[in-house]
Design a protein around this motif. Structure first.
Motif, PDB file in Angstrom:
ATOM      1  N   LEU A   1       0.824  -1.197   0.000  1.00 57.19           N
ATOM      2  CA  LEU A   1       0.000   0.000   0.000  1.00 57.19           C
ATOM      3  C   LEU A   1       0.863   1.255   0.000  1.00 57.19           C
ATOM      4  N   LEU A   2       1.856   1.291   0.866  1.00 59.55           N
ATOM      5  CA  LEU A   2       2.735   2.452   0.963  1.00 59.55           C
ATOM      6  C   LEU A   2       3.493   2.671  -0.352  1.00 59.55           C
ATOM      7  N   LEU A   3       3.945   1.577  -0.970  1.00 59.06           N
ATOM      8  CA  LEU A   3       4.684   1.675  -2.230  1.00 59.06           C
ATOM      9  C   LEU A   3       3.805   2.247  -3.337  1.00 59.06           C
ATOM     10  N   LEU A   4       2.565   1.768  -3.435  1.00 60.22           N
ATOM     11  CA  LEU A   4       1.652   2.261  -4.457  1.00 60.22           C
ATOM     12  C   LEU A   4       1.345   3.745  -4.259  1.00 60.22           C
ATOM     13  N   ILE A   5       1.091   4.139  -3.012  1.00 63.42           N
ATOM     14  CA  ILE A   5       0.800   5.546  -2.722  1.00 63.42           C
ATOM     15  C   ILE A   5       1.975   6.430  -3.110  1.00 63.42           C
ATOM     16  N   LEU A   6       3.176   5.987  -2.753  1.00 63.94           N
ATOM     17  CA  LEU A   6       4.386   6.763  -3.043  1.00 63.94           C
ATOM     18  C   LEU A   6       4.593   6.923  -4.543  1.00 63.94           C
ATOM     19  N   MET A   7       4.387   5.841  -5.301  1.00 63.70           N
ATOM     20  CA  MET A   7       4.569   5.891  -6.750  1.00 63.70           C
ATOM     21  C   MET A   7       3.590   6.866  -7.403  1.00 63.70           C
ATOM     22  N   ILE A   8       2.324   6.782  -7.003  1.00 64.09           N
ATOM     23  CA  ILE A   8       1.316   7.662  -7.608  1.00 64.09           C
ATOM     24  C   ILE A   8       1.546   9.112  -7.187  1.00 64.09           C
ATOM     25  N   ALA A   9       1.976   9.325  -5.930  1.00 70.68           N
ATOM     26  CA  ALA A   9       2.245  10.688  -5.455  1.00 70.68           C
ATOM     27  C   ALA A   9       3.377  11.337  -6.251  1.00 70.68           C
ATOM     28  N   VAL A  10       4.443  10.590  -6.491  1.00 68.63           N
ATOM     29  CA  VAL A  10       5.572  11.118  -7.277  1.00 68.63           C
ATOM     30  C   VAL A  10       5.123  11.429  -8.697  1.00 68.63           C
ATOM     31  N   PHE A  11       4.336  10.520  -9.277  1.00 71.08           N
ATOM     32  CA  PHE A  11       3.831  10.743 -10.640  1.00 71.08           C
ATOM     33  C   PHE A  11       2.963  11.999 -10.690  1.00 71.08           C
ATOM     34  N   SER A  12       2.159  12.222  -9.665  1.00 70.36           N
ATOM     35  CA  SER A  12       1.266  13.381  -9.623  1.00 70.36           C
ATOM     36  C   SER A  12       2.044  14.690  -9.708  1.00 70.36           C
ATOM     37  N   LEU A  13       3.244  14.718  -9.119  1.00 67.93           N
ATOM     38  CA  LEU A  13       4.051  15.942  -9.126  1.00 67.93           C
ATOM     39  C   LEU A  13       4.632  16.250 -10.498  1.00 67.93           C
ATOM     40  N   THR A  14       4.703  15.242 -11.368  1.00 71.84           N
ATOM     41  CA  THR A  14       5.304  15.446 -12.700  1.00 71.84           C
ATOM     42  C   THR A  14       4.287  15.905 -13.742  1.00 71.84           C
ATOM     43  N   LEU A  15       3.029  16.015 -13.371  1.00 71.43           N
ATOM     44  CA  LEU A  15       1.973  16.309 -14.339  1.00 71.43           C
ATOM     45  C   LEU A  15       2.011  17.762 -14.804  1.00 71.43           C
TER      46      LEU A  15
ATOM     47  N   ALA B   1      -5.994   2.312 -12.531  1.00 71.65           N
ATOM     48  CA  ALA B   1      -6.026   0.950 -11.990  1.00 71.65           C
ATOM     49  C   ALA B   1      -5.169   0.841 -10.740  1.00 71.65           C
ATOM     50  N   ALA B   2      -3.964   1.433 -10.774  1.00 68.17           N
ATOM     51  CA  ALA B   2      -3.077   1.396  -9.606  1.00 68.17           C
ATOM     52  C   ALA B   2      -3.700   2.137  -8.432  1.00 68.17           C
ATOM     53  N   PHE B   3      -4.357   3.264  -8.723  1.00 63.10           N
ATOM     54  CA  PHE B   3      -4.984   4.053  -7.667  1.00 63.10           C
ATOM     55  C   PHE B   3      -6.095   3.270  -6.978  1.00 63.10           C
ATOM     56  N   PHE B   4      -7.004   2.697  -7.748  1.00 59.71           N
ATOM     57  CA  PHE B   4      -8.126   1.995  -7.127  1.00 59.71           C
ATOM     58  C   PHE B   4      -7.695   0.669  -6.498  1.00 59.71           C
ATOM     59  N   LEU B   5      -6.594   0.079  -6.970  1.00 60.34           N
ATOM     60  CA  LEU B   5      -6.036  -1.085  -6.284  1.00 60.34           C
ATOM     61  C   LEU B   5      -5.528  -0.676  -4.914  1.00 60.34           C
ATOM     62  N   MET B   6      -4.852   0.452  -4.858  1.00 57.83           N
ATOM     63  CA  MET B   6      -4.336   0.958  -3.590  1.00 57.83           C
ATOM     64  C   MET B   6      -5.483   1.311  -2.634  1.00 57.83           C
ATOM     65  N   VAL B   7      -6.529   1.940  -3.150  1.00 54.73           N
ATOM     66  CA  VAL B   7      -7.678   2.292  -2.309  1.00 54.73           C
ATOM     67  C   VAL B   7      -8.366   1.033  -1.791  1.00 54.73           C
ATOM     68  N   ALA B   8      -8.451   0.003  -2.647  1.00 60.10           N
ATOM     69  CA  ALA B   8      -9.057  -1.261  -2.227  1.00 60.10           C
ATOM     70  C   ALA B   8      -8.266  -1.889  -1.082  1.00 60.10           C
ATOM     71  N   PHE B   9      -6.935  -1.865  -1.183  1.00 67.10           N
ATOM     72  CA  PHE B   9      -6.078  -2.365  -0.095  1.00 67.10           C
ATOM     73  C   PHE B   9      -6.367  -1.604   1.200  1.00 67.10           C
ATOM     74  N   ALA B  10      -6.392  -0.275   1.099  1.00 64.14           N
ATOM     75  CA  ALA B  10      -6.594   0.558   2.284  1.00 64.14           C
ATOM     76  C   ALA B  10      -7.966   0.310   2.906  1.00 64.14           C
TER      77      ALA B  10
END
Length: 467
Positions: free
Chosen positions: A176-190, A319-328
């Motif tokens: 969960l932490l890994l997925l959140i971190l990956m999406i957060a970093v990607f969000s900053l590059t938008l 898909a990665a986001f909702f997988l992470m939300v499902a885990f949480a």
């Protein structure tokens, strides 16, 4: 007290911290925290939340874990052991997860539906206007996904504390932490240029999110943000719903509670921060400041549009986001069910399997009614703390989170601060010569500041306090 000697326990402090953090890191962090941060101007809300987490949240979290370990009992029976006349508080604390479980699993089913949609290539459909409304108002689809989510929750709780909850948390929380971190970093590059030729970036959204801006803010607006941040802490640290009392009862006496509470605080705050970092910059980039006022619909309505605006990468990110939300969501629903199951085991001397199946049967029946609340049982009811009509899910959420939880927390502060005395908790926390660095802060908070703030929150929830 026979059941106390038969109780399972976490194998160590790491298992306990990950399980407790898994409870804390749920839809409250991933869904509610970002939309409140966006609505309340980002940095100011974040600052209020951090200060409250280190004071208000720390006080309630420490109290409940200490009560659980000291009594070795679930919430339904723990409070009566502290004081014979306070057994009603255990009933109230246990009632909160009983109300929450059916509708929480309903929302968990919504998350699974969106995950399945993105995994099956339906990202374009998910971003269409009316997709979410069409789904929740349909007859059978919400019930199907609710049952799937409830079944997953049962599967973990049924296996027990060490082989179920702890093992599940040890695997899922790092992912969960890994997925959140990956999406957060990607969000900053938008980066995105809208139809008017205005270019916005994720980094601009980041500064809005983290830098407090008090310019032009009135006292009324600040108090609203403060109350929002305090209300969010209930969701974030899973207090006032019996969960941390139940989990505390599974903690071994040699575990350092001070260190464990600190780790849970850090884990929860980091994940809440990263959840906002995932969502606020992305929404700002593609939808501007207006998109940040989406409110509770942010995750199911606004974010799919954001993913759609990302082009080819949007499907994978969605898909990665909702997988992470499902885990949480699953880690939290497990803790909610466990609070009820452990109470049934302690009070009625049921086996874990009997209690888990009984609780699931109850949640199944009520959850189906909640799912049908958007079609067959649809009605509109104005709630004291809302400007829009609510349905069955909203009513259950209001009663549990806005009424019962503040009442349970206020009563807990009175019990510990003025009846048993803070020394009861301090003695448990410092067991084995452990140092309690925030002891003085704890005493002041539990006796004076926390109950006063909670009373203000309750009055606001009841519509009796308006700024």
């Amino acid at each position: 007290m026979e059941s106390k000697h038969q109780r399972s326990s976490f194998t160590g402090s790491i298992g306990f911290v990950l399980a407790a953090a898994g409870s804390a890191v749920g839809l409250g962090n991933i869904w509610r925290f970002p939309y409140l941060a966006a609505k309340d101007g980002g940095g100011v809300f974040l600052l209020c939340y951090l200060i409250l987490a280190l004071t208000f949240g720390f006080t309630l979290l420490t109290s409940e874990i200490a009560i659980g370990r000291k009594t070795g009992q679930s919430p339904l029976t723990a409070y009566r052991m502290l004081h014979p006349k306070w057994g009603w508080l255990g009933v109230a604390a246990c009632l909160v997860p009983v109300i929450i479980l059916p509708y929480y699993c309903t929302i968990g089913g919504w998350v699974l539906k969106y995950l399945a949609t993105y995994l099956s290539g339906g990202a374009e459909a998910a971003m269409a206007d009316g997709y979410f409304t069409g789904f929740i108002t349909s007859a059978w689809s919400p019930i199907f996904w609710f049952i799937v989510f409830l079944g997953g929750t049962l599967a973990v709780v049924y296996k027990g504390v060490d082989t179920g909850i702890e093992r599940f948390s040890r695997v899922l929380m790092p992912l969960l932490l890994l997925l959140i971190l990956m999406i957060a970093v990607f969000s900053l590059t938008l980066t995105h240029t809208d139809a008017a030729g205005v270019t916005r970036t994720g980094l601009e959204g980041f500064w809005i999110y983290v830098v407090p801006d008090f310019s032009g803010m009135t006292v009324r607006e600040f108090l609203i943000i403060l109350m929002d941040a305090m209300g969010q802490l209930f969701y974030s640290v899973s207090v006032a719903m019996g969960i941390m009392v139940a989990y505390g009862s599974y903690v071994k006496k040699e575990t350092n509670l001070v260190k464990s509470v600190n780790q849970i605080e850090i884990f929860d705050t980091v994940v809440a921060f990263l959840a906002g970092l995932m969502i606020v910059p992305a929404v700002y980039t593609f939808m501007g400041a207006e998109g940040m006022n989406s409110g509770p619909s942010l995750m199911f309505v606004s974010l799919p549009k954001v993913f759609g605006a990302m082009g080819g990468a949007g499907t994978a990110v969605g898909a990665a986001f909702f997988l992470m939300v499902a885990f949480a969501a699953l880690t939290s629903s497990v803790s909610v069910m466990e609070a009820i199951v452990s109470s049934a085991m302690d009070k009625f001397r049921l086996s874990r399997k009997q209690a888990a199946l009984g609780v699931t049967a109850f949640a199944l029946a009520v959850g189906i009614v909640v799912c049908l609340g958007y079609n067959l049982f649809y009605f509109e009811l104005m709630l004291p703390n809302s400007v829009t009509p609510g349905q069955i899910l909203d009513v259950l959420d209001y009663v549990s989170n806005y009424v019962l939880m503040p009442v349970v927390a206020i009563a807990s502060c009175i019990l510990i601060g003025w009846v048993t005395g803070p020394e009861m908790v301090i003695e448990e926390v410092t067991l084995g010569g452990r140092r309690f660095g925030r002891k003085r802060l704890y005493i002041v908070m539990v006796k004076f500041i926390t109950p006063v703030m909670l009373c203000l929150l309750l009055l606001q929830s009841l519509g009796l306090l308006r700024y």
